[in-house]
Structure formats: C-alpha cells, structure tokens
Design an enzyme around this catalytic site. Structure first.
Site: not given
Ligand code: S3P
Length: 738
Positions: A648, A617
């Site tokens: 992004r 992120d």
């Molecule tokens: C998150 C996992 C990430 C992240 C998101 C929050 C989570 O996504 O980008 O902001 O809380 O499990 P991905 O698991 O799809 O990479």
C-alpha cells in the site's frame, strides 16, 4: 463405515429424484441400508433387482425402521403425507423432503407436534431434468449441484446434521435460505421459466398448421421449450404449491412483455438493443460464475474501472455496510457455538461470503445472508466436518489466518487457498507460532499460501507477538480454545480486540491483563445474537471525502468506534478535521456511534506511531487527506502496509505521483507534500482500499481520474459506487474487456 453410512435411509417416491438419491447413496456407501416406498411396483422391483435398494416397504414401517426418511414425491403429496408421518410420536426418525416449494410444507410441518417439527428439515436439491421416473434416475445427479435447506427454528442439531450428511454423501453443495426467500427465488428461476415453456408450446399448438410450425422449429425452439417436456403431475403440483410467489413473478414478467410489445410497435431498435445487451451480459456472467463454461477466457479479462469527475459533493446521511472483521468472526464463533445465533448487519462482501462458504462446506447450516441477516445453526466446538476440497478464502488475509488457527486443532486435514493477492501474503506469522503449539501445517517455500493443515492436538503456550497483528492474535486464540492448558499472547501495541469481545459475548472466559490475553483450552461457546456495526474502515472513505471537500457535511450512522479502531478519527482530528461523535451506545459488546464530518482545511502532520495499529487499514485514504493538506505528512514505522492486499505504500505513492503529488517513500513509510492533484489514470493494484481511496481523491482533483482494476471493491464494500453517488460524488463504473 462412516457414521452416516451406518444409518438406514428410506426414500418415499422412487422417481427421478428419489431414484437418484438411492443410486447415489448406493455408490457412495455400498453397505448402507436403503429402503423405498412407492405405489409403482415396477419401479420398486427394478430398483431391488438392480441392487439399488435393499427392500421396499410401506410408509409406517419405513418410519420405524429408518433413521432418515426422504420424501421425494410431488409437493402436494408431501403435504398429504406429513400428518401421517407425525402420528408416530415414539420414534426418533428424521425427515426431509425434496419439494421445490417450501412454504406450504413448512406450514404443514409446523402445525404438527413440536417433537415432529424438530425432526423435519425441509430441503430442495436444485437438480433435475425434464425427464422423470426411476428409469431416468442417475447416481451422479446431485454431484456439484446446490441443495437448499430451509431449516425450521425448532430443528434439532442432530436432525440438521443428518440431512447435511445425506447431501454430502451425494456430493452436493449445501446452502440454506429462509422459506420465503427460497420460494421467491425458485418462482423466478425455475417456476416462471417452466410456466413460460409450457404455455409457449401450448400457444403454438393452438396456431393453425401447428404441425408445420413444429416441423420447421429449429434449435431455438428446442432449447426454449425443453422444460415443457417436464412431468405434468409434478409441475401442476409445484405451481399450486408456490402459486403466490409464481404469480407475483408472472405479473412482473407480463409488464416486461408489454414493454417489449411497445418496442416492437415503435420498431425501436436501439431500445431493444439496450435490453438485449443487458440480458446477454447478465446471462454470460451467470453462466461463467455458476457453470464455468467455455466463456471463461473472455470473462476473465472483464474489467471494472471507476471514473470520477471533479465537482462532486459530500452531503447527507448514510450507513455504510457492516464491519468486515466482526462479520468474519460472527460466522466463525456462531458456527462453533451450541445453539442457533442470529446475525444482523452482516457484510455481504466477497471476503465475508467466502468465510460463510467455508463453514457451509464444513457442515454448518447458515441461512442467509439476506439483507445482512443470517441464522447460523452452530455445530459445537467438535462438530465441524472435513472439507471435501480446499477452502478458498479469496482476497481475505483475515479469513485465512483465523481459520489456520481453528483448522490446526481439528481432527481432520484441510487446505486453505486464496486469490493472486492472498497467495503472495506472508503466512509464517501464523504458521511459526502455531507450530510451537504442536500444529502441523505447511506453506509454500516462500512462506505464502496454500496452507496445508493436518489437524492435531495442540498445546497451550505463551507468545510475544513481534508485530501488532489482530489476525495473528485471533488465530492463536482460536487455536487456544482447543489446546491443552493455557495459551497467552502479548501484543506489542493494542490492536483490534473483536475476537476477545466476541469470545466473551459467546460466554467463553478469557483473561485480559494489559497487553496480555490468555485463554484456557477445552471450553465451549453458547449461541448469541450479533448486531454488526457499520465498518469504520468503510466509513473512513466518506470521512476523508467530507473532510477534504469544501462545503461538505455528512452524517455516518451506526459506525463501530471500538477504541482499537479509531486511529482514523484521531489522525484526521490532528490534521484539523471537523468530526463530531454523537449518540454513543454499546451494541453487543461493541461501542457504536453516529459520526458527523464537515469540511475544514487540513494541515500535514507527523503521524504518531501508536496510531498505526489503530488505523492500519485506513492509511490509503489518509494519504489522500495528506495530499489535500497544507504542508508535509510523514508516516514512519508502518512497514506492515507493504504486506496488505497490495504494497500500500508503493501503490499509493505511484498513484499520487501520477496525479502530480510530491511523494517520498521509505521502507517503513511515506512523506507526502500536499498540493493540487491533477486528473489522470491510476491503478488500484487490485486492492479494494486503493481503488476507493482514489475515488475519494477525485473530489479534489482538477480533472477526471480513471481508476483501473476495481472489481475487488466488492470484497469489502459492495455498493460503494451507489453510496458515493448518493452523497454527491460524480462517479461511474466502466465495464469492459481489457
Ligand atoms: C484484521 C486485522 C488487520 C487488518 C485486516 C483485518 C482483523 O490485519 O489489516 O484488514 O480482522 O483481524 P493485521 O492484524 O494483520 O494487522
């Protein structure tokens, strides 16, 4: 007949509220046995003749006959009745009330036996009108209106559930608050306005020729004075019951009136206009948000832009809001647990608040959040109720994907929807493996939301995740808790493990073996307290801000440094950033530390691929760091960035190019050559992290940057602008229609 419809409900006080409860229940559950107690025999006879109640009775018989007794009398009478209700210890009757002040009733209930207090769940429907009496009652009074519960710490789970079901049957939305907050909020939003209406009419009455004044009074007077037609008995009780909080509000209001008197004396038109514009905007927003009136079209285009001017500083000591991932999970697991969990440090951003709203809709009583603190009365693994409408997950992929796994295993059907950005994000990554577990769910034809889910009995299975996604892993772990047998998941690279840590914290055994995690279905969760650390993803904006701003030195307190989240630190250090980590400790199974960052010149690097899931992120703001670094920074293998809240890679490339930075994009990454950023206008593409990244860029740009479409910053980082100003950014918000 559903379970609640088989319960006998006795209503004490058959006025506007009590009568409306009876009428509403009669319509919702025609077979339900309804009793009433009142001294007004006319109202009782009328209700009985109309078939609204089955019988009327006295208080003591109501307590023995009914499963639930609803006290709908004026507030001070409720207080008088409580000791009488508590006398009958041998019954298991549940009590609730509808009083619009709660402290005095709660104190009185808590002074009775523990057994009685465990069965008394205070409540307050925010519905009513200036009319009173059974004749004014109507069955749809509570439909779509808020009811606030203020549960006691000692309330039994089944008692809370019964009161929940009462209001659910009446079509209300159920919220929960602490008693103190309730009384303060109501003093401000209801009791003070009533006091003003009563006293204004009274003041006019004392004027000479008051008859004449009233004759010429037009709509404004009628609107403002409507509340003065409210029931005098009821309202004198309310003011006595909530005297302290109302007086505090009145005091503050008198100050405002005096300030206005000064403006009148000095005929200060501009100052008046400022007050009125602010008040108008606030009220219009409030009406739009909570009543969805005809203001919709003008409000929909209300825009928030950020303006950042050069010359900002980055210094001091701050704590950023709570971790978004952990906040979502705290609501999910505490809701499913046996017992009551306290959460502190909760992120009160829109994403996590949508998760709170979803669980409330599924019957969970959640008190707060108030300054990040929440009390969650868990309903147990099988205690969720079917949502009455689609669950709106706003901007949050995490909420939608995690809930998909949980809801697939319930005994009811459900639907998950989201905002425009979320409605375009891929859901097959969870739908496909869930179907392998026997889940029954559909996406639209593009594999995107809405998700329509039919609950079913799931089967455990093994899944090799094609992408390193904590959301997919967590979705399957949640499903796995309900599946027959074992569910195991292998991740291609380490990704955030908050779900695993939280499962362990709630006493649910899981097996972790290298890249594989497995869970056995059929277990349960034991309530526990959670202290949510500050979000490293939010801290990242300030880490980069300090790293790129000459002279900067910033301390970030209490930041979560889970090893699966520290990619931003590793990457910035590799670029030459000056970061020190101190005061490392473990809080509720999550490592936490204070992080100090000071300026040092950065150099471009090739970002190691193993850091991608650990900084997933943080790339938007890392790209800003790259734009300020000497030489080239290259990221490859990061195609996931194209399916976040925005694409992004493209969003950052477009913005950086607009600021004069040399950027090349690839399907799976980006190449950024550091240089001097100019000012200009950039678009956030409604992505909170893009917006905040360009706010950071403003520290090093040669002139002003305007960032468009920034309202979504509130999804993950409420208060970002204020905190940025606090450390020295030259940043301001610009509101206005597009
Ligand atoms: C998150 C996992 C990430 C992240 C998101 C929050 C989570 O996504 O980008 O902001 O809380 O499990 P991905 O698991 O799809 O990479």
């Amino acid at each position: 007949m559903n379970d609640f419809a088989s319960k006998t409900v006795a209503i004490v006080g058959l006025g506007l509220i009590g009568g409306s409860i009876a009428r509403g229940l009669r319509t919702a559950n025609p077979q339900q046995r309804l009793l009433a107690v009142d001294t007004d025999t006319d109202a009782l006879n009328e209700a009985k003749t109309a078939g609204v109640i089955d019988a009327f009775t006295d208080l003591q018989s109501a307590i023995t006959e009914a499963d639930l007794v609803v006290l709908a009398t004026p507030p001070l009478l409720i207080e008088e009745l409580v000791p009488q209700l508590a006398e009958q210890e041998s019954v298991d009757t549940v009590f609730t009330d509808v009083g619009s002040a709660k402290s005095h009733i709660t104190r009185c209930v808590e002074a009775q036996s523990e057994n009685f207090a465990s069965r008394f769940v205070p409540g307050h429907p925010i519905a009513g009108s200036e009319r009173s009496g059974f004749a004014a009652s109507k069955g749809e009074l509570f439909f779509g209106r808020n009811v606030i519960l203020t549960p006691l710490a000692s309330n039994r789970r089944d008692a809370i559930a019964l009161v929940h079901n009462l209001w659910r049957a009446l079509g209300a939305d159920i919220l929960a608050m602490s008693v103190q907050r309730h009384d303060k909020v109501l003093a401000a939003t209801s009791h003070l306005p009533h006091a003003l209406a009563f006293t204004l009419v009274d003041a006019l009455l004392e004027q000479e020729q008051s008859d004449d004044i009233f004759r010429y009074a037009a709509g404004g007077f009628a609107d403002f004075s409507r509340l003065a037609s409210s029931d005098a008995r009821m309202w004198s009780d309310v003011f006595v019951a909530n005297a302290d909080a109302t007086e505090a509000m009145l005091e503050a209001y008198i100050g405002k009136l005096q300030a206005f008197q000064q403006l009148l004396r000095s005929k200060d038109k501009d100052a008046m206009k400022t007050v009125f514009v602010r008040a108008k905007r606030t009220r219009d927003n409030f009406i739009h948000k909570h009543f969805n009136s005809g203001l919709e079209s003008s409000m929909e285009t209300e825009q928030l832009s950020l303006k950042v001017s050069p010359g900002g500083k980055v210094e001091g000591e701050i704590r950023v809001p709570g971790d978004k991932s952990i906040s979502h999970r705290s609501v999910i697991f505490a809701s499913l647990a046996d017992g009551t969990s306290q959460v502190t440090g909760f992120l009160e951003g829109e994403d996590a608040l949508n998760t709170v709203a979803a669980f409330r809709e599924m019957g969970v009583t959640i008190v707060g959040p108030e300054n990040g603190a929440m009390t969650i009365h868990g309903v147990g693994m099988r205690g969720l109720q079917a949502p009455r409408s689609p669950l709106y997950m706003g901007n949050s992929g995490t909420a939608m994907r995690l809930l998909a796994g949980l809801l697939a295993a319930q005994s009811f059907d459900s639907e998950l929807t989201g905002d425009e950005s979320l409605s375009n994000r891929p859901m097959n990554r969870v739908a496909v493996p869930l179907r392998e577990m026997n889940a029954n769910l559909t996406t639209d034809e593009h594999g995107t939301p809405p998700l329509k889910i039919s609950g079913s009995q799931l089967r455990g299975f093994h899944y090799d995740m094609p992408i390193a996604s904590a959301q997919v892993k967590s979705c399957l772990l949640l499903a796995g808790m309900y599946a027959q047998g074992t569910t195991s998941i292998t991740e291609p690279a380490p990704c955030r493990d908050h779900t695993e840590r939280m499962l362990e914290g709630f006493g649910y055994h899981i097996q972790r073996d290298g890249a594989c995690v497995s869970i056995e279905g059929g277990g349960s969760l034991k309530a526990t307290d959670i202290d949510v650390p500050a979000d490293i993803s939010s801290a990242a904006f300030f880490m980069v801000a300090a790293a790129i701003t000459p002279g900067a030195k910033l301390m970030l307190r209490h930041v979560g440094i889970n090893p699966t989240r520290v990619g931003v630190i590793n990457i910035l250090r590799a670029m030459g950033a000056n970061i020190s980590i101190g005061n490392e400790r473990s809080i509720g199974g999550e490592p936490v530390a204070d992080i100090e960052v000071s300026y040092s010149p950065l150099k471009g690097i090739s970002i190691p691929q193993d850091q991608i899931p650990l900084a997933i992120d943080e790339f938007p703001v890392l790209f800003v760091a790259a734009a300020c670094a000497e030489g080239e920074t290259v990221l490859r293998g990061a195609e996931e960035l194209r399916v976040k809240e925005s694409d992004r890679i493209q969003a950052m490339a477009t913005g950086l190019q607009a600021l004069g930075i040399d950027v090349e994009t690839f399907e799976d990454g980006i190449r950024i050559t550091g240089g001097q950023m100019s000012g200009g206008e950039v678009d956030s593409f409604t992505d909170h992290r893009i917006a905040m990244s360009f706010a950071v860029a403003g520290l090093r740009a040669s002139s002003e940057i305007i960032i468009r479409d920034c309202a979504n910053v509130a999804t993950s980082f409420p208060g970002f602008v204020a905190l940025a100003r606090e450390v020295g950014f030259n940043i301001s918000e610009q509101k206005g229609a597009q």
